[in-house]
Every structure is written in structure tokens, then in C-alpha cells.
Design a protein around this motif. Sequence first.
Motif, PDB file in Angstrom:
ATOM      1  N   UNK A 113       0.832  -1.206   0.000  1.00 48.51           N
ATOM      2  CA  UNK A 113       0.000   0.000   0.000  1.00 48.51           C
ATOM      3  C   UNK A 113       0.868   1.257   0.000  1.00 48.51           C
ATOM      4  N   UNK A 114       0.507   2.157  -0.850  1.00 47.20           N
ATOM      5  CA  UNK A 114       1.255   3.414  -0.978  1.00 47.20           C
ATOM      6  C   UNK A 114       1.237   4.231   0.306  1.00 47.20           C
ATOM      7  N   UNK A 115       2.389   4.780   0.633  1.00 50.22           N
ATOM      8  CA  UNK A 115       2.414   5.652   1.798  1.00 50.22           C
ATOM      9  C   UNK A 115       2.892   7.052   1.416  1.00 50.22           C
ATOM     10  N   UNK A 116       3.944   7.086   0.676  1.00 53.01           N
ATOM     11  CA  UNK A 116       4.541   8.390   0.425  1.00 53.01           C
ATOM     12  C   UNK A 116       5.451   8.337  -0.796  1.00 53.01           C
ATOM     13  N   UNK A 117       5.541   9.468  -1.463  1.00 57.50           N
ATOM     14  CA  UNK A 117       6.493   9.562  -2.567  1.00 57.50           C
ATOM     15  C   UNK A 117       7.417  10.740  -2.302  1.00 57.50           C
ATOM     16  N   UNK A 118       8.687  10.582  -2.660  1.00 54.95           N
ATOM     17  CA  UNK A 118       9.650  11.659  -2.447  1.00 54.95           C
ATOM     18  C   UNK A 118      10.486  11.838  -3.701  1.00 54.95           C
ATOM     19  N   UNK A 119      10.857  13.060  -3.962  1.00 57.61           N
ATOM     20  CA  UNK A 119      11.767  13.307  -5.070  1.00 57.61           C
ATOM     21  C   UNK A 119      13.062  13.899  -4.545  1.00 57.61           C
ATOM     22  N   UNK A 120      14.162  13.415  -5.063  1.00 57.10           N
ATOM     23  CA  UNK A 120      15.442  14.019  -4.712  1.00 57.10           C
ATOM     24  C   UNK A 120      16.124  14.441  -6.002  1.00 57.10           C
ATOM     25  N   UNK A 127       9.533   5.707  -3.676  1.00 58.37           N
ATOM     26  CA  UNK A 127       8.226   5.300  -3.170  1.00 58.37           C
ATOM     27  C   UNK A 127       8.398   4.604  -1.837  1.00 58.37           C
ATOM     28  N   UNK A 128       7.543   4.925  -0.898  1.00 63.06           N
ATOM     29  CA  UNK A 128       7.560   4.225   0.373  1.00 63.06           C
ATOM     30  C   UNK A 128       6.194   3.594   0.587  1.00 63.06           C
ATOM     31  N   UNK A 169       6.953   0.296   5.044  1.00 60.25           N
ATOM     32  CA  UNK A 169       8.326   0.759   5.118  1.00 60.25           C
ATOM     33  C   UNK A 169       9.197   0.178   4.030  1.00 60.25           C
ATOM     34  N   UNK A 170       8.586  -0.541   3.107  1.00 65.86           N
ATOM     35  CA  UNK A 170       9.338  -0.981   1.938  1.00 65.86           C
ATOM     36  C   UNK A 170       9.638   0.225   1.071  1.00 65.86           C
ATOM     37  N   UNK A 171      10.796   0.207   0.445  1.00 66.79           N
ATOM     38  CA  UNK A 171      11.196   1.342  -0.366  1.00 66.79           C
ATOM     39  C   UNK A 171      11.509   0.896  -1.785  1.00 66.79           C
ATOM     40  N   UNK A 172      11.008   1.632  -2.720  1.00 66.28           N
ATOM     41  CA  UNK A 172      11.363   1.376  -4.108  1.00 66.28           C
ATOM     42  C   UNK A 172      11.888   2.678  -4.681  1.00 66.28           C
ATOM     43  N   UNK A 173      13.019   2.640  -5.325  1.00 67.50           N
ATOM     44  CA  UNK A 173      13.533   3.905  -5.829  1.00 67.50           C
ATOM     45  C   UNK A 173      14.141   3.748  -7.196  1.00 67.50           C
TER      46      UNK A 173
END
Lengths: 346, 346
Positions: free
Chosen positions: A136-143, A154-155, A159-163
Motif C-alpha cells: 500500500x502506498x504511503x509516500x512519494x519523495x523526489x530528490x 516510493x515508500x 516501510x518498503x522502499x522502491x527507488x
Amino acid sequence: MADQLTERSQNILEAIVEDYIASAEPVGSRAISRRHSFNLSPASVRNVMADLEDMGLLCSPHTSAGRIPTEKGFQYYIDTLLHVRDLNSNEKQNLRKSYRFQGMKMEDVMQEVGRVLSGLSKYTGLVMAPKFSSTVFRQIEFVRLSQGRVLVIYVSETGLVQNKVIEADRSLTAQQLEKISNYLNAELTGLSIQEVRTKLNQELQEERILYDQMKQQALKLSCAALQDEVENQVYVSGASLMLEQPEFSTPEQMRRLIKTLESKKLLVDLLDRSQLAQGVQIFIGSDSSHIDLEGCSLITSNFSNKKGAIGSLGVIGPVRMDYSQVIPIVDFTAQLVSRVLEREIE
Amino acid sequence: MADQLTERSQNILEAIVEDYIASAEPVGSRAISRRHSFNLSPASVRNVMADLEDMGLLCSPHTSAGRIPTEKGFQYYIDTLLHVRDLNSNEKQNLRKSYRFQGMKMEDVMQEVGRVLSGLSKYTGLVMAPKFSSTVFRQIEFVRLSQGRVLVIYVSETGLVQNKVIEADRSLTAQQLEKISNYLNAELTGLSIQEVRTKLNQELQEERILYDQMKQQALKLSCAALQDEVENQVYVSGASLMLEQPEFSTPEQMRRLIKTLESKKLLVDLLDRSQLAQGVQIFIGSDSSHIDLEGCSLITSNFSNKKGAIGSLGVIGPVRMDYSQVIPIVDFTAQLVSRVLEREIE
DNA sequence: TGTTAGCACTCTCTCTGGATGAGTGCTAAT
DNA sequence: ATTAGCACTCATCCAGAGAGAGTGCTAACA
């Protein structure tokens, strides 16, 4: 068809299977009549054996060897004769202690599970990590990296992370990126990653007549980061233990086994299949529909948390595997992993 | 000691090594005198062979077999006789085309490199990903998960991501986390992760008399996320190809090889060692100081970007490996990977 | 009728010995 | 210095013999 067997036949079949599991060698009538106290002469045992052979539960490698169970024989043994004892609390405690998940990343946990599974069973451990798309989607971040490259992260709830690093329009400023991520975080919250994917694509369609340059950018970026993901990461541990088994003692057998374990494709298939059902499942030999795993059995179970991230784990061993020992290990480990994953979100 | 060899001896040694590489079988005097046009009779060749054996460059498995090069012999061959031809632009182009890194995450790139390396060389491919701690800090992000758990994400200049779920004080609000990350991003910019680690620890020391609750939290969180990282991820591809080699044709040899490749510990050691030097390096057999890799040689090279993220890759094969073919592949691949990594930051 | 003893039979496995062939080392001739 | 010749060594292959394990069948037995 199964229960047409008389009790005596069942006892003898059980004895043969168990002796064979222990010795990996054909079992003769004499051995059975002596080792087990059936009070039957070898000759009588032989009669029963002949019947069992007619039924396809046993076979003999050649005339003057003993009998070995066929895959069908193992199947029958597992279905009707096998008593899987539960682990007692002591053993459970030991198992719990074997695993040290403290402060580990998901990947490391998976690897560790495989290692322990293999170590305990003395066979090969398999673990398939939860697919990111089922979380389930929690948060998206851009760096922002240099030269217009943007790292999209994507978090998931768990707490799984895909980047992924995406080539983006150079003009994008940090402010814009922040705005984008705020927008998306509001928009996507609560969706599964799978849903996120389709939603992004839909919106990208609608927005085609690019009214909103920036929004389009946002969608494109986010979409790209979910593309071509290698799902189904499988961890294989202890392949070398299989090479100790007598059924894989010839170079040819070894080569084939290692090749199959290495390609992982077949393993993914099987573990995927296992996810369709619940609880411990057993695939026996070529039943698993692929010759490459001839001579192997697979014991699997699934783990999951309440938010639906589902993975599976198991042990692959020779058909002549010690099911009564391995099944509880796989079962309890799956429960254990589930509990660990749940603790991480709830 | 080396160049005391006459030209004739060198020629013969070279011929023997090359024939042995091609055939994996002891090479006899007759074969040499016929296949290569030295205009020397078998008897003369035998004399030279005897000399070479005295010098420890050749040995014979038993009296009536031909000679095979010793490890020392291979060493000499590689040091003085081997001509590594460069790849022509056509081959380079082909190699470039074999690799498809488009939009891949670092991990996937590493795995892909291993696969291709193995596929091209027909031996086993090894890749050791850059250590995260040797990269340069770019950004830190916090994502609040439920129950006071916080996902800490480090991003390096190169777009590498390291993340970890940390148990934190429940009272931390999103605002506070944002403030923390702003503070840290300002503070840590430009440092290597290694330096980040020590700097965080230092400050944590100083701040011990906790004037600033929040700052302490920040440091603790960030520190914890860098703890116990599994560095030195090694990717092994194509182990099964080694099993096709005649030197690993007996069950015993196979078992040992697979066990060694599986444990990865030794491989990490060797790849680490390789990072101390530049360019292509070759470790021959037990020269690699561990019996477990008896019969194997390792050809490695390093890759890096200008910001110092360093990794290494290579091919592991039998000592009787086709060096002239594999060396350029390893060399060029390392360059290729470097270039890809550089493109990603610059 | 179910059980068992006896026996001939089959087949694998192991050991043996001889034949083969590749390749060497040495010696004597060139 | 090179080479032809020759005796010698050793792995490999093959056939045959013997042992051992286990079967199937038959006939006797409870």
C-alpha cells in the motif's frame, strides 16, 4: 482410490517410505520384516509389496533390488500416513532464537530467513519477498540529483522502499518537485501500488492535452519510477546442501540442479503458485510440472501482514525428504515472519 | 628468474599452455612437435619439457601422460608470454549492446553486469557493488510510519539509496522530522558517508548533556540508520557454467566449488583486495591464499565514478582459463560500468 | 485361505587380469 | 645439438568370475 489399502498394506508402505527416507536405498522385504515388528515373514511382505507395486505406489530399480516409493507413493504417504507433529514450545523458542531480525532491512530479513531455513532443514531454503506492487502506498519523495536527474522514492505502508533514477526535464526546480510530491501524496494515499500505477496512467491519459505542464511532469516521473520493476526477488540459500544428498551425486544431476536453482524462473513460478492457497503446501517432483525439478520436492508456506504484502518461503529438498521434520519448520517460520512484518506496521 | 628461458623454451611453454587451455588435457611432446611448426622432433621437445619441469613450470600427472602447466607456469605465461589483444571497435560495440542499463536501479545494474560477464566469458561472473559508505552524502529524508516508527532514507550523490526503519520516540511530529532533515541536510552536505557516520557520532557525544532534545533525536535516528549495514554485496552469476568445465567434473570438486561460491566470504576478500590496485588483476589458484579456490583463477578490475564510489567486477574460471579472451572483456566492462556510473552523477 | 519355507533366478557391484596405447627417459648414432 | 630407437610406466578399457542381495514362484502348512 486411496483407502482401499488394508491396514497391513498401509503399515508396510509407511515402513518402506520411512526406511527409504532414512537410507536413500531400495528397501527389501527381509529388512522390513526384521526392523519392524509386524510378525510377518519376508515372503508375506513380498506379497504385499507386489500389490503396492501394481498400484503404482512402489517400484524397483531392477529385479534384484528392493523397492522404492514412487512419487505417487510419497504423495499417498503425505496425504494419509504422515503425522506432522507440532513443535513443542522449546523447539519454537529455539527457532525464534535462530532468527535475528533486529533492525534489518527487508532484503536482509529475507536473506536471513533463507539461510536459517536451509540451515535447520539441511536442504535448500527459498524465500520470495513480497512484491512491491502488492503493498500500500504511503509516500512519494523526489530528490534532485545533478543534470536534471531525479531520484524518485516510493515508500509503502510497511516501510518498503522502491527507488529509481529518472531523467527529467532540467527546468524542474526543487520547489516544483516539492509541490508535485505534496500533490501526489494527497492524491495517492491509501491506494495499493498496483492501483497507483493504473491511476497514474489514467490521469496521464486525461491530461494529454497538457493544460498543466507541471502536473504532467509529475505524473510522468512517478509513472516511470514504477516501470519495469523486477518483481519476485527470490533468495536461494544452501544450494550446496542439496549436493550432499545421494540423489544428486552424479555430475549430471548436480549440473542440472544447480542450473535450475540458479535460473530462479521455475522457482518463482512455483512460489507464485503457492501464494494462491493458504497454509503449508507440498509439491512433489515432476508433479511440479517441470522436469527440471525431477527428484525434488518443495514445501512452501506464505507469510503476510494485514496490509496485504504477501511473500512465500519454503524448502526444496529431494522427494525423499524428511517431511515430518521440515513441514513444521516451514510452517512456523512463515508464522514467525508474518508476525515480524505485522509488528512493523500496526 | 623468468627471463633465463631461451626463446625456444618460451615458445614451447607457450604452445603447451595454449594447447592445454584448449583441450584441458596433458600435452605430449609429439603433439607439440606436430601441431606447431617448430621443426623440432618430439625428442628435442621432450628435453625442453624436462627442463621446464625442473624449473617448476610444468608437471606431469603421471609418468606416461603429457605435461600440464603448473600455476607457476600459468603465472609466467600471463606475465611474459600473453598478448592481450584489444577489442576492436566492432567487438566493443557488441559488448556495449549486450548491456542494457536503461533506467535500472543500481542493484539491477550490478546483477545484469554479472549475468552478461558470465554469458560472454562462459565462466562465472562476479560483481561487488560500491559500498554505500564510500559514497558522498546528498540528502536525508524521514518518513513517518505508524507507531512511532520512522523510515530513514539516505541518498548519495550518485542516487544510491540506503534505507532503514528505526524505532523512534512516538512524540516526534511530521514538522519536527522535517526540521530535523533540513538541519541535517545543511550540516552533512558534501561529506562521505563514512565521514557522516563519524560526524554524527561526535556530535552525539558533545550533545550528551542533552540541551536540545530534538537535535539528539535527530542524531540518534540518523546514526541508527547507518548501523550494521551489510556492505559488500556480491553478485555471483553463472556458477553452473563452471560445472561444465572438466576441472570440476567430479562430485567432490563440484560440491567444493559451489560451496565456496555460495558462501561469498572468500569472494568478498578477493574483490576487496583487488580494489587496492588499479586496472586488471589476476589471481591464480591457491595464490589466492585459500585452498577453497584451488584450481580457479580470478580476473578482476575496478569501476568507479569521479565521486569515489568504487566497486569491482570480474570473472572466476578454471586456472586453465582463456585469459586472452576474458581479460579484455573484464577490462572493457569495468570501463563501461564506470562510464555509466559517471553519466549518472556528473 | 492366508502364511511361510525353500529354491531357482536375476541383476548389480566389485575385483581381477590382460590388452592397448600414449608418452616418457635414456642411450647411442648422426 | 639433435634425433631415432627402444624399453618402460602407467592409466584406461574390457571381459569374466564371484559374491550378495532380493525377487517370484511353488509347494507345504496351520
